[in-house]
Design a protein around this motif. Structure first.
Motif, short mmCIF file in Angstrom:
data_model
loop_
_atom_site.label_atom_id
_atom_site.label_comp_id
_atom_site.label_asym_id
_atom_site.label_seq_id
_atom_site.Cartn_x
_atom_site.Cartn_y
_atom_site.Cartn_z
N ASP A 28 -5.42 -12.31 -1.55
CA ASP A 28 -6.36 -11.70 -0.61
C ASP A 28 -5.65 -10.56 0.11
O ASP A 28 -4.53 -10.75 0.61
CB ASP A 28 -6.86 -12.72 0.41
CG ASP A 28 -7.72 -13.79 -0.24
OD1 ASP A 28 -8.31 -13.53 -1.30
OD2 ASP A 28 -7.78 -14.91 0.30
N VAL A 29 -6.30 -9.41 0.16
CA VAL A 29 -5.67 -8.25 0.80
C VAL A 29 -6.59 -7.67 1.86
O VAL A 29 -7.82 -7.67 1.74
CB VAL A 29 -5.33 -7.16 -0.25
CG1 VAL A 29 -4.29 -7.65 -1.23
CG2 VAL A 29 -6.58 -6.69 -0.99
N ASP A 30 -5.96 -7.19 2.93
CA ASP A 30 -6.65 -6.40 3.95
C ASP A 30 -6.31 -4.93 3.69
O ASP A 30 -5.17 -4.59 3.35
CB ASP A 30 -6.20 -6.80 5.35
CG ASP A 30 -6.70 -8.18 5.74
OD1 ASP A 30 -7.76 -8.59 5.21
OD2 ASP A 30 -6.03 -8.86 6.54
N VAL A 31 -7.30 -4.06 3.85
CA VAL A 31 -7.12 -2.64 3.55
C VAL A 31 -7.21 -1.83 4.83
O VAL A 31 -8.16 -1.98 5.61
CB VAL A 31 -8.20 -2.15 2.55
CG1 VAL A 31 -7.95 -0.70 2.17
CG2 VAL A 31 -8.21 -3.04 1.31
N ASN A 32 -6.21 -1.01 5.05
CA ASN A 32 -6.23 -0.09 6.19
C ASN A 32 -7.28 1.00 5.92
O ASN A 32 -7.22 1.69 4.90
CB ASN A 32 -4.84 0.54 6.36
CG ASN A 32 -4.72 1.36 7.62
OD1 ASN A 32 -5.66 2.00 8.07
ND2 ASN A 32 -3.54 1.37 8.21
N GLY A 33 -8.26 1.14 6.82
CA GLY A 33 -9.33 2.10 6.61
C GLY A 33 -8.85 3.53 6.45
O GLY A 33 -9.54 4.35 5.84
N ALA A 34 -7.67 3.84 6.96
CA ALA A 34 -7.15 5.20 6.86
C ALA A 34 -6.60 5.53 5.48
O ALA A 34 -6.20 6.67 5.22
CB ALA A 34 -6.05 5.42 7.91
N ILE A 35 -6.62 4.55 4.56
CA ILE A 35 -6.11 4.80 3.21
C ILE A 35 -6.93 5.87 2.51
O ILE A 35 -6.46 6.53 1.59
CB ILE A 35 -6.10 3.49 2.38
CG1 ILE A 35 -5.25 3.66 1.11
CG2 ILE A 35 -7.52 3.06 2.03
CD1 ILE A 35 -5.06 2.38 0.33
N ASP A 58 -12.08 8.03 7.77
CA ASP A 58 -11.56 6.70 7.50
C ASP A 58 -12.68 5.69 7.29
O ASP A 58 -13.80 5.85 7.80
CB ASP A 58 -10.69 6.23 8.69
CG ASP A 58 -9.48 7.12 8.90
OD1 ASP A 58 -9.16 7.90 7.98
OD2 ASP A 58 -8.86 7.04 9.98
N LEU A 59 -12.36 4.64 6.55
CA LEU A 59 -13.27 3.52 6.39
C LEU A 59 -13.30 2.71 7.68
O LEU A 59 -12.29 2.63 8.39
CB LEU A 59 -12.82 2.62 5.24
CG LEU A 59 -12.56 3.26 3.88
CD1 LEU A 59 -11.97 2.23 2.93
CD2 LEU A 59 -13.84 3.83 3.31
N THR A 60 -14.44 2.09 7.98
CA THR A 60 -14.49 1.21 9.14
C THR A 60 -13.67 -0.04 8.89
O THR A 60 -12.91 -0.50 9.75
CB THR A 60 -15.95 0.83 9.46
OG1 THR A 60 -16.68 2.03 9.74
CG2 THR A 60 -16.01 -0.09 10.67
N ASP A 61 -13.79 -0.61 7.69
CA ASP A 61 -13.08 -1.84 7.35
C ASP A 61 -13.14 -2.01 5.84
O ASP A 61 -14.05 -1.51 5.18
CB ASP A 61 -13.72 -3.04 8.04
CG ASP A 61 -12.92 -4.33 7.82
OD1 ASP A 61 -11.69 -4.23 7.71
OD2 ASP A 61 -13.53 -5.40 7.72
N LEU A 79 2.94 -2.51 -3.87
CA LEU A 79 1.55 -2.28 -3.50
C LEU A 79 1.44 -1.02 -2.65
O LEU A 79 2.39 -0.65 -1.97
CB LEU A 79 1.00 -3.47 -2.70
CG LEU A 79 0.96 -4.84 -3.40
CD1 LEU A 79 0.58 -5.91 -2.39
CD2 LEU A 79 -0.01 -4.82 -4.56
N PRO A 80 0.27 -0.36 -2.66
CA PRO A 80 0.08 0.77 -1.74
C PRO A 80 0.30 0.33 -0.29
O PRO A 80 -0.04 -0.79 0.09
CB PRO A 80 -1.39 1.17 -1.98
CG PRO A 80 -1.68 0.73 -3.37
CD PRO A 80 -0.89 -0.54 -3.55
N ALA A 81 0.88 1.20 0.50
CA ALA A 81 1.22 0.85 1.89
C ALA A 81 -0.01 0.49 2.70
O ALA A 81 0.09 -0.22 3.72
CB ALA A 81 1.96 2.02 2.54
N GLY A 82 -1.19 0.96 2.27
CA GLY A 82 -2.42 0.65 3.00
C GLY A 82 -2.98 -0.73 2.71
O GLY A 82 -3.99 -1.12 3.31
N LEU A 83 -2.34 -1.49 1.82
CA LEU A 83 -2.78 -2.84 1.49
C LEU A 83 -1.80 -3.86 2.08
O LEU A 83 -0.59 -3.71 1.95
CB LEU A 83 -2.87 -3.05 -0.02
CG LEU A 83 -3.75 -2.09 -0.82
CD1 LEU A 83 -3.78 -2.50 -2.28
CD2 LEU A 83 -5.16 -2.05 -0.25
#
Length: 277
Positions: A257-264, A132-135, A238-242
């Motif tokens: 502005d979007v926040d991204v779930n690192g697990a995407i 996963d991404l950190t952020d 939108l993708p569920a991770g956004l």
């Protein structure tokens, strides 16, 4: 002959012919060797530096293509998707450690759920061997036509959208006793818990413009309902991770502005479009 000219013995080296010692010779030799060492070390350091620079240049040349391919594969984007990739910092230690400190992705046009816009995303702590991404966070810019599509899920009678920073005016009509009545609602866009939030500013009905107070006064309970912020779910676009963190108008664009779930990066469910309740 042998008697007339007898062979004389060689003199002992230690007595008649002592070995000559050149004053300071050994010390000079050692000094030359000492002077030679700094040059050898300097050459080695220069060679290592050249190799490091060359490896860094190779890494910077190869990495963008690799990352681009992975993003296109993970998000199921077209193979000809335009995508610029830039990594921050010195890459070699990051590549050896298996994680990039920061990765910047930009594209002039990308399509998610029927909405096309320019995207600018920054990911932090990007694993190179899976994980996963950190952020991650970013922005998506869309024009008036795309914003109209974005609001198509609302109950507003929208035929046309016009931007007037920081507001948006949605124009349309509704039937009253079979007759179309033109209406234009000016709102200030925003976001809350991933939904688009439209806060009414004024309403123009059949040529009469009323602010929020005038609407409430003229239409009573119905007017109060009209002046309440309108919440529009766009999770299914939108993708569920956004997650939409904010929405504002900047000139002729709507900036999301979007926040991204690192697990995407690893969870296929987050790569698929979300759902609205």
């Amino acid at each position: 002959m042998s008697d007339d000219h007898p062979t004389l013995p060689y003199p002992e080296a230690s007595t008649e012919h002592p070995t000559l010692v050149i004053p300071g010779g050994q010390e000079q030799g050692r000094a030359r060797r000492r002077r030679r060492w700094p040059w050898v070390v300097a050459v080695i350091v220069v060679l290592i530096a050249v190799l490091v620079v060359a490896a860094e240049l190779v890494a910077r040349a190869v990495l963008p293509g690799v990352v681009r391919g992975l993003v296109i594969e993970q998000l199921d984007l077209p193979q000809d998707q335009q995508l610029e990739v830039e990594a921050s910092g010195i890459l070699l230690p990051q590549l050896i450690g298996g994680r990039l400190d920061e990765l910047h992705l930009t594209t002039d046009a990308i399509t998610f759920g029927g909405i096309t816009g320019a995207a600018d995303v920054t990911a932090v702590g990007v694993p190179l061997r899976g994980g996963d991404l950190t952020d991650a966070h970013g922005t998506v810019r869309i024009d008036q036509a795309q914003f109209t599509t974005l609001l198509s899920a609302s109950d507003l009678p929208i035929d046309e959208i016009a931007f007037d920073e920081p507001n948006v005016t949605a124009s349309g009509s509704f039937d009253v006793f079979g007759m179309p009545v033109p209406v234009a609602l000016t709102v200030t866009p925003g976001a809350d818990a991933g939904d688009v939030l439209l806060t009414p500013v004024e309403l123009t009905l059949a040529g009469v413009t009323l602010d929020a107070a005038g609407i409430a006064e003229r239409f009573g309970a119905l007017g109060s309902q009209i002046t309440q912020p309108q919440r529009i779910c766009i999770a299914d676009q939108l993708p569920a991770g956004l997650t939409v963190a904010d929405l504002s108008i900047d000139g002729t664009d709507a900036v999301i502005d979007v926040d991204v779930n690192g697990a995407i990066a690893t969870d296929e469910a987050l790569q698929q479009n979300g759902v609205c309740p």
